[in-house]
Write a protein that holds these residues in place. Structure first.
Motif, PDB file in Angstrom:
ATOM      1  N   CYS B  34      45.078  49.593  40.768  1.00  9.13           N
ATOM      2  CA  CYS B  34      46.000  48.635  40.145  1.00  9.13           C
ATOM      3  C   CYS B  34      45.231  47.398  39.699  1.00  9.13           C
ATOM      4  N   ILE B  35      45.825  46.693  38.743  1.00  8.78           N
ATOM      5  CA  ILE B  35      45.196  45.481  38.209  1.00  8.78           C
ATOM      6  C   ILE B  35      46.244  44.379  38.115  1.00  8.78           C
ATOM      7  N   LEU B  36      45.898  43.200  38.611  1.00 14.31           N
ATOM      8  CA  LEU B  36      46.746  42.017  38.446  1.00 14.31           C
ATOM      9  C   LEU B  36      46.153  41.148  37.337  1.00 14.31           C
ATOM     10  N   VAL B  37      46.988  40.825  36.347  1.00 14.64           N
ATOM     11  CA  VAL B  37      46.540  39.980  35.234  1.00 14.64           C
ATOM     12  C   VAL B  37      47.417  38.728  35.184  1.00 14.64           C
ATOM     13  N   PRO B  38      46.876  37.565  35.590  1.00 14.79           N
ATOM     14  CA  PRO B  38      47.669  36.339  35.491  1.00 14.79           C
ATOM     15  C   PRO B  38      48.083  36.093  34.035  1.00 14.79           C
ATOM     16  N   ARG B  39      49.365  35.787  33.837  1.00 19.53           N
ATOM     17  CA  ARG B  39      49.846  35.551  32.464  1.00 19.53           C
ATOM     18  C   ARG B  39      49.531  34.107  32.051  1.00 19.53           C
ATOM     19  N   ILE B  40      48.238  33.845  31.890  1.00 17.21           N
ATOM     20  CA  ILE B  40      47.772  32.507  31.523  1.00 17.21           C
ATOM     21  C   ILE B  40      46.868  32.672  30.313  1.00 17.21           C
ATOM     22  N   HIS B  41      47.123  31.852  29.314  1.00 18.80           N
ATOM     23  CA  HIS B  41      46.369  31.970  28.063  1.00 18.80           C
ATOM     24  C   HIS B  41      44.923  31.542  28.261  1.00 18.80           C
ATOM     25  N   ASP B  42      43.998  32.347  27.736  1.00 17.36           N
ATOM     26  CA  ASP B  42      42.602  31.942  27.594  1.00 17.36           C
ATOM     27  C   ASP B  42      41.944  31.548  28.913  1.00 17.36           C
ATOM     28  N   ILE B  43      42.032  32.445  29.904  1.00 20.26           N
ATOM     29  CA  ILE B  43      41.376  32.184  31.184  1.00 20.26           C
ATOM     30  C   ILE B  43      40.528  33.408  31.517  1.00 20.26           C
ATOM     31  N   SER B  44      39.319  33.163  32.029  1.00 19.03           N
ATOM     32  CA  SER B  44      38.418  34.295  32.268  1.00 19.03           C
ATOM     33  C   SER B  44      37.815  34.329  33.665  1.00 19.03           C
ATOM     34  N   GLU B  45      37.946  33.258  34.428  1.00 22.29           N
ATOM     35  CA  GLU B  45      37.293  33.213  35.740  1.00 22.29           C
ATOM     36  C   GLU B  45      38.294  32.770  36.807  1.00 22.29           C
ATOM     37  N   MET B  46      38.135  33.320  38.015  1.00 24.88           N
ATOM     38  CA  MET B  46      39.012  32.974  39.137  1.00 24.88           C
ATOM     39  C   MET B  46      39.042  31.455  39.402  1.00 24.88           C
ATOM     40  N   PRO B  74      44.004  54.288  52.422  1.00 28.53           N
ATOM     41  CA  PRO B  74      42.599  54.422  52.003  1.00 28.53           C
ATOM     42  C   PRO B  74      41.624  54.035  53.119  1.00 28.53           C
ATOM     43  N   THR B  75      40.351  54.365  52.910  1.00 28.24           N
ATOM     44  CA  THR B  75      39.293  53.909  53.810  1.00 28.24           C
ATOM     45  C   THR B  75      39.100  52.402  53.673  1.00 28.24           C
ATOM     46  N   THR B  76      39.140  51.929  52.433  1.00 28.81           N
ATOM     47  CA  THR B  76      39.011  50.491  52.172  1.00 28.81           C
ATOM     48  C   THR B  76      39.606  50.182  50.804  1.00 28.81           C
ATOM     49  N   LEU B  77      39.829  48.900  50.551  1.00 33.02           N
ATOM     50  CA  LEU B  77      40.225  48.463  49.209  1.00 33.02           C
ATOM     51  C   LEU B  77      39.051  47.747  48.559  1.00 33.02           C
ATOM     52  N   ASN B  78      38.822  48.013  47.286  1.00 31.36           N
ATOM     53  CA  ASN B  78      37.858  47.243  46.503  1.00 31.36           C
ATOM     54  C   ASN B  78      38.645  46.253  45.655  1.00 31.36           C
ATOM     55  N   ILE B  79      38.409  44.971  45.891  1.00 30.24           N
ATOM     56  CA  ILE B  79      39.125  43.932  45.137  1.00 30.24           C
ATOM     57  C   ILE B  79      38.098  43.144  44.353  1.00 30.24           C
ATOM     58  N   ALA B  80      38.269  43.073  43.039  1.00 28.73           N
ATOM     59  CA  ALA B  80      37.195  42.486  42.235  1.00 28.73           C
ATOM     60  C   ALA B  80      37.680  41.910  40.920  1.00 28.73           C
ATOM     61  N   ALA B  81      37.115  40.748  40.579  1.00 30.31           N
ATOM     62  CA  ALA B  81      37.244  40.156  39.249  1.00 30.31           C
ATOM     63  C   ALA B  81      35.853  40.188  38.638  1.00 30.31           C
ATOM     64  N   LEU B  82      35.651  41.025  37.638  1.00 27.30           N
ATOM     65  CA  LEU B  82      34.310  41.207  37.073  1.00 27.30           C
ATOM     66  C   LEU B  82      34.202  40.510  35.711  1.00 27.30           C
ATOM     67  N   GLY B  83      34.848  41.056  34.690  1.00 31.42           N
ATOM     68  CA  GLY B  83      34.842  40.365  33.392  1.00 31.42           C
ATOM     69  C   GLY B  83      33.620  40.629  32.543  1.00 31.42           C
ATOM     70  N   ASN B  84      32.824  41.628  32.901  1.00 31.85           N
ATOM     71  CA  ASN B  84      31.641  41.930  32.077  1.00 31.85           C
ATOM     72  C   ASN B  84      32.040  42.586  30.754  1.00 31.85           C
ATOM     73  N   VAL B  85      33.102  43.393  30.768  1.00 30.65           N
ATOM     74  CA  VAL B  85      33.517  44.111  29.558  1.00 30.65           C
ATOM     75  C   VAL B  85      34.751  43.433  28.947  1.00 30.65           C
ATOM     76  N   VAL B  86      35.807  43.266  29.742  1.00 26.14           N
ATOM     77  CA  VAL B  86      37.021  42.568  29.288  1.00 26.14           C
ATOM     78  C   VAL B  86      36.980  41.153  29.847  1.00 26.14           C
ATOM     79  N   ARG B  87      36.973  40.143  28.969  1.00 26.60           N
ATOM     80  CA  ARG B  87      36.799  38.755  29.423  1.00 26.60           C
ATOM     81  C   ARG B  87      38.083  38.169  30.003  1.00 26.60           C
TER      82      ARG B  87
END
Lengths: 140, 140
Positions: B34-46, B74-87
């Motif tokens: 799953c992916i959470l996308v904050p509905r905020i204009h023009d933001i790229s970093e946590m 699951p064994t574990t959850l991977n939680i990540a904000a990367l942004g290398n491909v989608v800014r």
């Protein structure tokens, strides 16, 4: 009682103790790569933190991120809690660049680490720990 | 004004609107993702989120994590904000298993996605959206 995981201990250098977390530098000069480890016994997932621990982590993560952006001017930051290899909860903060060796892929499990020289490590640790945005959080 | 990134739009299915974020399901049945996308204009970093936006994100991320653990074990959850491909800022929540195809490596950029059938997708979306831990957050 909290004890830093032995793999994290051997792969990193201590930058500072913050109110919630130990702030570590991964000993891999291919990327500026810091790790926040909450000093909480037996915790492996972000959602196991209490709301007040999450707030503290937000503050420490935000300040660290701003410091990495200020010092390194990266293209983006990769922030991640994975736990596939080391189960102790730890949050990666990696400054990424379009010309780094792994770009645009994630860095984990890709390339053998390249250790810093003692001078390189000490210079980077001092510039992070001594940054005005982190100074008031450093407890020791 | 906020507009979902076109790559996220094409790779995912909408699960629900939460107070801060759009909750999306990556259309890849190799991992519950799953992916959470904050509905905020023009933001790229946590670290660009305000403290109150970070608090909201913590609540939504914690609830979503608990739901994924409850449904998928699951064994574990991977939680990540990367942004290398989608800014556009987006936070991955991936349920990982010791027998999944990418274990113990991260999933990004490794294997071509395998799309859900319409029934598989709709069943999973309903079980996530209808879970008691998320129901009171779903705005539509």
């Amino acid at each position: 009682m909290f004890k830093l995981d032995s793999r994290l201990q051997s792969d990193t250098l201590l930058i500072a103790h913050l109110p919630l977390c130990d702030l570590l530098l991964m000993n891999d000069k291919q990327y500026p790569w810091c790790i926040l480890v909450p000093r909480i016994h037996d915790i492996s997932e972000m959602h196991q933190l209490t709301a007040s621990q999450q707030s503290l982590l937000n503050v420490e993560s935000t300040r660290l991120s701003q410091v990495l952006v200020d010092i390194c001017q990266p293209t983006t930051l990769n922030i991640a809690a994975l736990g596939n290899v080391v189960r102790q909860l730890h949050v990666h903060h990696v400054a990424r660049f379009e010309d780094d060796v792994a770009w645009p892929n994630p860095i984990w499990g890709r390339y053998k680490p390249l250790a810093y020289s003692a001078t390189e490590a000490s210079d980077l640790i001092l510039s992070i720990k001594g940054h005005s945005l982190l100074q008031d959080l450093v407890t020791r």
